[in-house]
Design an enzyme around this catalytic site. Structure first.
Site, PDB file in Angstrom:
ATOM      1  N   HIS A  62     -61.214 -27.629 -46.296  1.00 19.69           N
ATOM      2  CA  HIS A  62     -59.993 -27.054 -46.843  1.00 19.69           C
ATOM      3  C   HIS A  62     -60.266 -26.074 -47.986  1.00 19.69           C
ATOM      4  O   HIS A  62     -61.239 -26.223 -48.701  1.00 19.69           O
ATOM      5  CB  HIS A  62     -59.091 -28.153 -47.420  1.00 19.69           C
ATOM      6  CG  HIS A  62     -58.827 -29.270 -46.488  1.00 19.69           C
ATOM      7  ND1 HIS A  62     -58.766 -30.570 -46.903  1.00 19.69           N
ATOM      8  CD2 HIS A  62     -58.622 -29.302 -45.158  1.00 19.69           C
ATOM      9  CE1 HIS A  62     -58.517 -31.353 -45.879  1.00 19.69           C
ATOM     10  NE2 HIS A  62     -58.441 -30.603 -44.794  1.00 19.69           N
ATOM     11  N   LYS A  72     -62.670 -26.538 -57.741  1.00 20.73           N
ATOM     12  CA  LYS A  72     -62.617 -27.997 -57.748  1.00 20.73           C
ATOM     13  C   LYS A  72     -63.871 -28.540 -58.421  1.00 20.73           C
ATOM     14  O   LYS A  72     -64.948 -27.957 -58.308  1.00 20.73           O
ATOM     15  CB  LYS A  72     -62.587 -28.554 -56.318  1.00 20.73           C
ATOM     16  CG  LYS A  72     -61.397 -28.138 -55.506  1.00 20.73           C
ATOM     17  CD  LYS A  72     -61.517 -28.666 -54.069  1.00 20.73           C
ATOM     18  CE  LYS A  72     -60.379 -28.154 -53.215  1.00 20.73           C
ATOM     19  NZ  LYS A  72     -60.536 -28.575 -51.813  1.00 20.73           N
ATOM     20  N   TYR A 132     -61.004 -35.644 -57.664  1.00 19.43           N
ATOM     21  CA  TYR A 132     -61.067 -34.192 -57.749  1.00 19.43           C
ATOM     22  C   TYR A 132     -60.307 -33.722 -58.982  1.00 19.43           C
ATOM     23  O   TYR A 132     -59.178 -34.145 -59.197  1.00 19.43           O
ATOM     24  CB  TYR A 132     -60.293 -33.521 -56.627  1.00 19.43           C
ATOM     25  CG  TYR A 132     -60.567 -33.818 -55.217  1.00 19.43           C
ATOM     26  CD1 TYR A 132     -61.009 -32.799 -54.385  1.00 19.43           C
ATOM     27  CD2 TYR A 132     -60.323 -35.067 -54.662  1.00 19.43           C
ATOM     28  CE1 TYR A 132     -61.210 -33.030 -53.045  1.00 19.43           C
ATOM     29  CE2 TYR A 132     -60.529 -35.299 -53.322  1.00 19.43           C
ATOM     30  CZ  TYR A 132     -60.969 -34.275 -52.513  1.00 19.43           C
ATOM     31  OH  TYR A 132     -61.168 -34.511 -51.181  1.00 19.43           O
ATOM     32  N   ASP A 168     -57.219 -31.749 -39.373  1.00 22.59           N
ATOM     33  CA  ASP A 168     -58.586 -31.268 -39.547  1.00 22.59           C
ATOM     34  C   ASP A 168     -59.288 -31.009 -38.217  1.00 22.59           C
ATOM     35  O   ASP A 168     -60.189 -30.181 -38.152  1.00 22.59           O
ATOM     36  CB  ASP A 168     -59.388 -32.237 -40.416  1.00 22.59           C
ATOM     37  CG  ASP A 168     -58.937 -32.200 -41.868  1.00 22.59           C
ATOM     38  OD1 ASP A 168     -58.260 -31.228 -42.271  1.00 22.59           O
ATOM     39  OD2 ASP A 168     -59.259 -33.145 -42.607  1.00 22.59           O
TER      40      ASP A 168
END
Length: 181
Positions: A62, A72, A132, A168
């Site tokens: 992603h 991130k 994250y 996904d």
């Protein structure tokens, strides 16, 4: 903390520098000033936690694009994962190249993911948990993705993928015109 650049510009591995005594240790996991000095975008707009029941669970690949590209900082807080990112920056000399890192609760390592990199991970243990820090809030309409099994990427997953979301599995292959910009 120790910030180590990788072979792809802008990607870094972040290791702790623990200060230990008879109680255990203390370590800084994030410092805006140190990130900025290393040329990294401080990733602190939003924090996310994902828990995964079984080994072989894949989440990814992603990314968010304009107007909300996100950096991130990814850390495994329980169990172990293999984290892989792919450079999707337009015009980058390392476009479509990847960095793969094992993140575990034991090694306490983090991976810094710059904007315009597709990100995913595969759990190497049951009960893996990933934390994250991200530089942008989730912005519907800006998410893009790559297939984790795209033959043009040939990502070196460490174990067999046994659990993956329908979303996904459905990203378009690069050869079929995946839209990633």
């Amino acid at each position: 903390m120790k910030i180590t650049p990788t072979h792809i510009e802008g990607v870094a591995i972040v290791d702790l520098e623990p200060r230990a005594d008879d109680r255990g240790f203390f370590a800084r996991t994030f410092c805006r000033e140190e990130f900025e000095e290393a040329g990294l975008v401080p990733a602190v707009e939003q924090c996310n936690l994902s828990f995964n029941h079984v080994k072989g669970t894949l989440r990814g690949m992603h990314m968010q694009v304009d107007p909300a590209p996100e950096a991130k900082l990814v850390r495994c807080t329980a169990g172990a994962v293999q984290d892989i990112i792919v450079d999707m920056r337009p015009g980058s000399p390392t476009r479509l190249q990847h960095v793969a890192v094992e993140l575990t609760a034991d090694n306490r390592r983090a991976l810094y993911v710059p904007p315009y990199f597709a990100h995913g991970y595969l759990t190497l243990t049951d009960g893996a948990e990933v934390f994250y820090q991200v530089s942008q809030a989730y912005t519907p309409g800006t998410e893009r993705g790559l297939r984790y099994d795209d033959p043009d990427l040939a990502l070196p997953w460490a174990v067999d993928v046994t659990v993956v979301s329908d979303k996904d599995k459905s990203w378009t292959l690069l050869a079929d015109g995946a839209v990633v910009e």
